[in-house]
Write an enzyme that holds these catalytic residues in place. Structure first.
Site, short mmCIF file in Angstrom:
data_model
loop_
_atom_site.label_atom_id
_atom_site.label_comp_id
_atom_site.label_asym_id
_atom_site.label_seq_id
_atom_site.Cartn_x
_atom_site.Cartn_y
_atom_site.Cartn_z
N HIS A 119 0.83 -1.21 0.00
CA HIS A 119 0.00 0.00 0.00
C HIS A 119 0.87 1.27 0.00
O HIS A 119 1.65 1.47 0.94
CB HIS A 119 -0.89 -0.04 1.26
CG HIS A 119 -1.86 1.08 1.36
ND1 HIS A 119 -2.00 1.82 2.52
CD2 HIS A 119 -2.75 1.58 0.48
CE1 HIS A 119 -2.95 2.72 2.34
NE2 HIS A 119 -3.42 2.60 1.11
N ARG A 120 0.75 2.07 -1.04
CA ARG A 120 1.57 3.28 -1.22
C ARG A 120 3.05 2.92 -1.15
O ARG A 120 3.87 3.69 -0.63
CB ARG A 120 1.24 4.36 -0.17
CG ARG A 120 -0.24 4.68 -0.06
CD ARG A 120 -0.54 5.78 0.95
NE ARG A 120 -1.92 5.73 1.40
CZ ARG A 120 -2.43 6.43 2.40
NH1 ARG A 120 -1.66 7.27 3.07
NH2 ARG A 120 -3.70 6.32 2.74
N GLU B 290 0.54 -0.73 -4.86
CA GLU B 290 -0.55 0.24 -5.01
C GLU B 290 0.03 1.64 -4.88
O GLU B 290 0.91 1.88 -4.03
CB GLU B 290 -1.61 0.01 -3.92
CG GLU B 290 -2.89 0.80 -4.09
CD GLU B 290 -2.98 2.09 -3.28
OE1 GLU B 290 -4.03 2.76 -3.36
OE2 GLU B 290 -2.01 2.45 -2.57
N ASP C 138 -1.10 6.16 -5.67
CA ASP C 138 -2.18 7.12 -5.92
C ASP C 138 -1.68 8.20 -6.87
O ASP C 138 -0.55 8.68 -6.71
CB ASP C 138 -2.60 7.78 -4.61
CG ASP C 138 -2.91 6.75 -3.53
OD1 ASP C 138 -3.94 6.08 -3.64
OD2 ASP C 138 -2.09 6.60 -2.59
N HIS D 107 -0.60 10.67 -2.00
CA HIS D 107 -1.92 10.27 -1.54
C HIS D 107 -2.89 11.44 -1.43
O HIS D 107 -3.95 11.44 -2.02
CB HIS D 107 -1.84 9.54 -0.20
CG HIS D 107 -3.19 9.13 0.30
ND1 HIS D 107 -3.94 9.93 1.14
CD2 HIS D 107 -3.96 8.06 0.01
CE1 HIS D 107 -5.11 9.35 1.36
NE2 HIS D 107 -5.15 8.21 0.69
N GLU E 230 -4.30 3.96 -8.40
CA GLU E 230 -5.56 4.52 -7.90
C GLU E 230 -5.69 5.97 -8.36
O GLU E 230 -4.87 6.82 -8.00
CB GLU E 230 -5.62 4.44 -6.36
CG GLU E 230 -6.95 5.01 -5.87
CD GLU E 230 -7.09 5.14 -4.36
OE1 GLU E 230 -6.34 4.50 -3.60
OE2 GLU E 230 -7.97 5.92 -3.95
N LYS F 219 -6.96 9.43 -7.94
CA LYS F 219 -7.49 10.22 -6.82
C LYS F 219 -8.39 11.32 -7.37
O LYS F 219 -8.12 12.51 -7.22
CB LYS F 219 -6.32 10.79 -5.99
CG LYS F 219 -5.74 9.76 -5.04
CD LYS F 219 -6.70 9.47 -3.90
CE LYS F 219 -6.14 8.47 -2.89
NZ LYS F 219 -7.21 7.74 -2.18
N ASP G 137 0.16 -2.10 4.49
CA ASP G 137 1.32 -1.24 4.75
C ASP G 137 2.54 -2.09 5.13
O ASP G 137 3.65 -1.56 5.22
CB ASP G 137 1.03 -0.29 5.94
CG ASP G 137 -0.12 0.66 5.68
OD1 ASP G 137 -0.51 0.83 4.51
OD2 ASP G 137 -0.65 1.23 6.67
#
Ligand code: G3P
Ligand code: MG
Length: 250
Positions: free
Chosen positions: A8-9, A35, A37, A50, A110, A112, A230
């Site tokens: 995640h990120r 992943e 953003d 993000h 993703e 945003k 994470d």
């Protein structure tokens, strides 16, 4: 089927999120997916962060859309996390694609677009991926499902996933209507019978953000397709133990 582990990120727990360091670490530990953003700068560059504002993860203030990419590149995107990462920059999507040149996994982009509209962001992302990493498997997700519908118009073969907090009634109907192959469901919604219902209809489920070992274990037991976490290294270790225990029981 093993539950895939998406970072995640990047590896958000031990690196400044959405930076090249975070993505390097995610690859280094062997994540199956990454992943990130995306937003647009004032001069229409696709950048990875993000929040809509730079306030939390850099040393400046303001909306990403009010910075040019050159101005954004002046910012320090690492010190807020730890002095060790001072000088880390806000990456462009192109820089991330260069970094992932040998990444054998999946990239989850993703959009945003749930707070800012960023007209044209979907086309720009597709063009960058075609140019710099056309063989990279990509899943596009967004809380703004209109972005996903736009993606399907641009490229009907694009793999898109609905981002959702809540469980839907007859969730496969809406998923099919949008043309999505998956739901990226908030953890508490994913750890319910909804996941099996979706999977019975051929729709994949990826749960976010699964950080507690107890919930990681539950995700494996339920056979959820992927988790977005994470802590990719912790999840990969736990999955190894889970798979070994399963093999012994056979
Ligand atoms: O894509 C899963 C997750 O990243 C969605 O929430 O706010 O972390 O982008 P957020
Ligand atoms: Mg995200």
């Amino acid at each position: 089927m093993k539950t895939a582990i998406f970072a995640h990120r990047g590896s958000k727990s031990n690196r400044p999120e959405n930076t090249l360091s975070a993505f390097e670490e995610a690859m280094h530990v062997g994540s199956d997916g990454i992943e990130l953003d995306v937003h647009l700068t004032k001069d229409q560059e696709v950048v990875v962060m993000h929040d809509e504002k730079v306030n939390r993860t850099t040393n400046a203030k303001g909306q990403i859309k009010s910075f040019t990419v050159n101005d954004l590149k002046e910012l320090d995107a690492g010190s807020w996390f730890s002095p060790q990462f001072r000088g880390e920059r806000v990456p462009t999507l192109k820089e991330v694609l260069d970094l992932l040149s040998d990444f054998p996994g999946v990239l989850n982009v993703e959009f945003k677009t749930d707070h800012n509209v960023y007209p044209g962001i979907e086309e720009k992302v597709v063009r960058l991926i075609d140019l710099y990493r056309s063989n990279l498997p990509v899943v596009y997700s967004s809380f703004n499902h209109e972005s996903l519908i736009r993606m399907k118009h641009i490229d009907p073969s694009a793999d898109v996933a609905l981002l959702l907090w809540e469980r839907l009634a007859d969730p496969w109907r809406y998923t099919e209507q949008v043309g999505a192959s998956a739901q990226h469901l908030w953890e508490a919604s994913a750890l319910t019978e909804t996941s099996a219902q979706l999977q019975e209809h051929g729709i994949k489920v990826r749960a976010w953000t699964v950080n507690k070992p107890k919930n990681m274990q539950r995700t494996f037991e339920m056979g959820i397709d992927a988790m977005i976490t994470d802590y990719p290294e912790v999840a990969l270790d736990l999955r190894k133990s889970f798979e070994e225990a399963k093999a012994l029981r056979r």
